[in-house]
Design a protein around this motif. Structure first.
Motif, PDB file in Angstrom:
ATOM      1  N   ARG A   1     -22.698  67.494  25.148  1.00 53.70           N
ATOM      2  CA  ARG A   1     -24.004  66.912  25.440  1.00 53.70           C
ATOM      3  C   ARG A   1     -24.509  66.091  24.263  1.00 53.70           C
ATOM      4  N   VAL A   2     -24.165  66.503  23.051  1.00 58.76           N
ATOM      5  CA  VAL A   2     -24.604  65.796  21.850  1.00 58.76           C
ATOM      6  C   VAL A   2     -23.803  64.526  21.627  1.00 58.76           C
ATOM      7  N   ALA A   3     -22.543  64.498  22.051  1.00 62.47           N
ATOM      8  CA  ALA A   3     -21.603  63.423  21.716  1.00 62.47           C
ATOM      9  C   ALA A   3     -22.031  62.057  22.237  1.00 62.47           C
ATOM     10  N   ALA A   4     -21.386  61.028  21.702  1.00 63.84           N
ATOM     11  CA  ALA A   4     -21.618  59.661  22.179  1.00 63.84           C
ATOM     12  C   ALA A   4     -20.781  59.343  23.402  1.00 63.84           C
ATOM     13  N   ALA A   5     -19.782  60.158  23.704  1.00 63.11           N
ATOM     14  CA  ALA A   5     -18.949  60.016  24.910  1.00 63.11           C
ATOM     15  C   ALA A   5     -18.232  58.673  24.970  1.00 63.11           C
ATOM     16  N   MET A   6     -17.687  58.263  23.837  1.00 64.50           N
ATOM     17  CA  MET A   6     -16.892  57.038  23.809  1.00 64.50           C
ATOM     18  C   MET A   6     -15.448  57.356  24.194  1.00 64.50           C
ATOM     19  N   LEU A   7     -14.825  56.417  24.880  1.00 65.59           N
ATOM     20  CA  LEU A   7     -13.428  56.550  25.302  1.00 65.59           C
ATOM     21  C   LEU A   7     -12.647  55.517  24.511  1.00 65.59           C
ATOM     22  N   ALA A   8     -12.127  55.933  23.355  1.00 68.20           N
ATOM     23  CA  ALA A   8     -11.620  54.978  22.370  1.00 68.20           C
ATOM     24  C   ALA A   8     -10.213  55.332  21.906  1.00 68.20           C
ATOM     25  N   PRO A   9      -9.199  55.181  22.776  1.00 71.67           N
ATOM     26  CA  PRO A   9      -7.844  55.572  22.371  1.00 71.67           C
ATOM     27  C   PRO A   9      -7.261  54.731  21.248  1.00 71.67           C
ATOM     28  N   LEU A  10      -7.532  53.427  21.244  1.00 70.88           N
ATOM     29  CA  LEU A  10      -6.999  52.583  20.172  1.00 70.88           C
ATOM     30  C   LEU A  10      -7.665  52.908  18.841  1.00 70.88           C
ATOM     31  N   ALA A  11      -8.991  52.990  18.829  1.00 71.20           N
ATOM     32  CA  ALA A  11      -9.698  53.299  17.583  1.00 71.20           C
ATOM     33  C   ALA A  11      -9.295  54.677  17.071  1.00 71.20           C
TER      34      ALA A  11
ATOM     35  N   VAL B   1      -5.973  55.579  14.962  1.00 69.88           N
ATOM     36  CA  VAL B   1      -5.973  55.519  13.499  1.00 69.88           C
ATOM     37  C   VAL B   1      -6.017  56.934  12.908  1.00 69.88           C
ATOM     38  N   PHE B   2      -6.612  57.872  13.660  1.00 72.82           N
ATOM     39  CA  PHE B   2      -6.843  59.218  13.140  1.00 72.82           C
ATOM     40  C   PHE B   2      -5.978  60.289  13.804  1.00 72.82           C
ATOM     41  N   CYS B   3      -5.254  59.940  14.862  1.00 74.15           N
ATOM     42  CA  CYS B   3      -4.487  60.960  15.584  1.00 74.15           C
ATOM     43  C   CYS B   3      -3.085  60.441  15.888  1.00 74.15           C
ATOM     44  N   GLU B   4      -2.231  61.337  16.401  1.00 72.83           N
ATOM     45  CA  GLU B   4      -0.869  60.966  16.750  1.00 72.83           C
ATOM     46  C   GLU B   4      -0.857  60.074  17.994  1.00 72.83           C
TER      47      GLU B   4
ATOM     48  N   ILE C   1      -7.173  48.082  10.736  1.00 70.81           N
ATOM     49  CA  ILE C   1      -6.301  47.284  11.602  1.00 70.81           C
ATOM     50  C   ILE C   1      -4.844  47.656  11.388  1.00 70.81           C
ATOM     51  N   GLN C   2      -4.453  47.842  10.139  1.00 72.51           N
ATOM     52  CA  GLN C   2      -3.061  48.171   9.834  1.00 72.51           C
ATOM     53  C   GLN C   2      -2.659  49.545  10.363  1.00 72.51           C
ATOM     54  N   ARG C   3      -3.626  50.438  10.528  1.00 68.44           N
ATOM     55  CA  ARG C   3      -3.314  51.796  10.981  1.00 68.44           C
ATOM     56  C   ARG C   3      -3.399  51.957  12.496  1.00 68.44           C
ATOM     57  N   LEU C   4      -3.815  50.915  13.207  1.00 71.24           N
ATOM     58  CA  LEU C   4      -3.837  50.980  14.661  1.00 71.24           C
ATOM     59  C   LEU C   4      -2.420  51.161  15.190  1.00 71.24           C
ATOM     60  N   LYS C   5      -2.230  52.112  16.093  1.00 75.38           N
ATOM     61  CA  LYS C   5      -0.899  52.364  16.654  1.00 75.38           C
ATOM     62  C   LYS C   5      -0.710  51.582  17.947  1.00 75.38           C
ATOM     63  N   PRO C   6       0.502  51.119  18.226  1.00 71.13           N
ATOM     64  CA  PRO C   6       0.744  50.400  19.483  1.00 71.13           C
ATOM     65  C   PRO C   6       0.657  51.353  20.667  1.00 71.13           C
ATOM     66  N   LEU C   7      -0.099  50.973  21.679  1.00 71.07           N
ATOM     67  CA  LEU C   7      -0.254  51.786  22.886  1.00 71.07           C
ATOM     68  C   LEU C   7       0.154  50.942  24.099  1.00 71.07           C
TER      69      LEU C   7
ATOM     70  N   GLU D   1       0.893  48.123  26.316  1.00 74.14           N
ATOM     71  CA  GLU D   1       0.480  46.721  26.224  1.00 74.14           C
ATOM     72  C   GLU D   1      -0.868  46.555  25.554  1.00 74.14           C
ATOM     73  N   HIS D   2      -1.486  47.647  25.145  1.00 73.78           N
ATOM     74  CA  HIS D   2      -2.831  47.581  24.569  1.00 73.78           C
ATOM     75  C   HIS D   2      -2.764  47.412  23.055  1.00 73.78           C
ATOM     76  N   GLN D   3      -3.562  46.486  22.550  1.00 73.44           N
ATOM     77  CA  GLN D   3      -3.599  46.236  21.117  1.00 73.44           C
ATOM     78  C   GLN D   3      -4.948  45.644  20.731  1.00 73.44           C
ATOM     79  N   GLY D   4      -5.226  45.653  19.435  1.00 75.26           N
ATOM     80  CA  GLY D   4      -6.451  45.067  18.946  1.00 75.26           C
ATOM     81  C   GLY D   4      -6.302  43.565  18.717  1.00 75.26           C
ATOM     82  N   HIS D   5      -7.413  42.846  18.821  1.00 73.11           N
ATOM     83  CA  HIS D   5      -7.427  41.393  18.613  1.00 73.11           C
ATOM     84  C   HIS D   5      -8.372  41.073  17.457  1.00 73.11           C
ATOM     85  N   GLN D   6      -7.838  40.503  16.389  1.00 72.48           N
ATOM     86  CA  GLN D   6      -8.680  40.156  15.248  1.00 72.48           C
ATOM     87  C   GLN D   6      -9.613  39.003  15.618  1.00 72.48           C
ATOM     88  N   LEU D   7     -10.846  39.083  15.095  1.00 79.05           N
ATOM     89  CA  LEU D   7     -11.885  38.138  15.481  1.00 79.05           C
ATOM     90  C   LEU D   7     -12.469  37.421  14.271  1.00 79.05           C
ATOM     91  N   THR D   8     -12.883  36.206  14.499  1.00 76.46           N
ATOM     92  CA  THR D   8     -13.698  35.466  13.531  1.00 76.46           C
ATOM     93  C   THR D   8     -15.169  35.690  13.869  1.00 76.46           C
TER      94      THR D   8
END
Length: 333
Positions: free
Chosen positions: A43-53, A56-59, A107-113, A115-122
């Protein structure tokens, strides 16, 4: 075949478990607290669904499990009697110029999932995604597969739906899942107590989280935003009705006390550097919660005779819970 099943613990995993089981079985829910579940980590959590982010912290296997859970959430929410906000418009990760190194490390620690990946932005790309951040950041990364839900609405809607299904509730009851009497009264017992199971899961620990919920009508962010910072990286999750949940990642502490002045100031100051409109926001509440975690920070689904336990979701509650619950229910034969 229909069974008589007890669900012990009515937090996030308890609700998901009861929702799934009540479609076919007779379910009784036991909860040590009351129906409001104000102290529940879910109930306290932000309830984000963030597998890519979170990769960086999990397997990688846990991040992939998170992708599976995101696919499950729309079906879960569709069975509720009330609409619950669900969004999958990605996450925007930004950093101030002086924290560019932290962003590059992320960015360097993001794991490939798959077809999902991060996109660097300006800076121009950031302005396209979030116009109100125009000129504030010149570097970032977009994680398009990610999403979030309104956890408080889910808690209320799931409870109301389960009542309509005639699920039996036993609130303010401490339950010993190892009790022979309890085990003989039910075909299966699903232990979803989180830290309440610490007496039988001795390696379980609490990881403190702190969040501030604001009403900010002058802010119009359309997706979760993470700010990289060496000392207090934060997330800002927009909820319906101009509400925003602002929190930090984790604190290795089992303190259940109220948030400190220092942590509150750091959260709100960091949010203000993202968007100055937070200066006029109203503080709705400041909450703390303890998330259950094992020493390796990996969740566990285990079984002893007719007792099935789900625990140790750590900081990945909403991200992993649907898949873990499916695993637990698959053990019911």
């Amino acid at each position: 075949m229909s069974y008589n099943i007890a669900v012990v613990g009515f937090g996030l995993t308890g609700r998901l478990t009861a929702l799934e089981l009540s479609l076919q079985h007779r379910v009784t829910v036991y909860e040590a607290g009351d129906e409001q579940a104000l102290d529940s980590a879910g109930r306290v959590a932000a309830a984000m669904l963030a597998p890519l982010a979170e990769s960086v912290f999990c397997e990688q296997d846990l991040a992939l499990m998170g992708l599976d859970s995101i696919k499950r959430w729309p079906r879960i929410l569709a069975q509720l009697d009330e609409a619950v906000f669900f969004q999958q418009q990605g996450t925007l990760v930004v950093a101030h110029q002086q924290d560019k190194g932290d962003l590059q490390s992320f960015i360097q620690r993001l794991k490939p999932l798959a077809e999902h990946q991060g996109h660097q932005l300006t800076g121009a790309h950031i302005a396209e995604l979030e116009p109100e951040l125009t000129g504030r950041f010149n570097q970032g990364v977009y994680l398009p597969c990610e999403g979030q839900i309104d956890n408080q609405a889910f808690y209320q809607a799931s409870f109301n739906t389960l009542k309509q299904r005639n699920v039996s509730f036993k609130f303010a009851q401490q339950v010993d899942v190892t009790s022979l009497n309890l085990q003989q009264s039910f075909d299966y017992i699903i232990d979803c107590r989180g830290l309440g199971a610490k007496s039988v899961a001795c390696k379980l620990r609490g990881v403190r989280g702190e969040v501030v919920r604001l009403y900010a009508p002058e802010v119009n962010l359309t997706r979760p935003v993470r700010l990289m910072h060496p000392r207090y990286p934060i997330y800002i999750a927009p909820k319906p009705n101009h509400q925003y949940v602002i929190g930090a990642t984790e604190i290795e502490s089992q303190d259940k006390g109220a948030a400190t002045v220092r942590s509150t100031l750091e959260l709100l100051s960091a949010a203000y550097t993202v968007h100055s409109g937070f200066a006029e926001a109203r503080v709705l509440n400041i909450q703390t919660g303890l998330r259950p975690a094992f020493s390796d920070n990996r969740p566990q689904v285990s079984q002893q005779q007719n007792v099935i336990s789900i625990n140790g979701l750590y900081r990945h509650g909403y991200l992993l819970a649907p898949s873990l619950v499916a695993d637990a229910i698959a053990r019911i034969k």
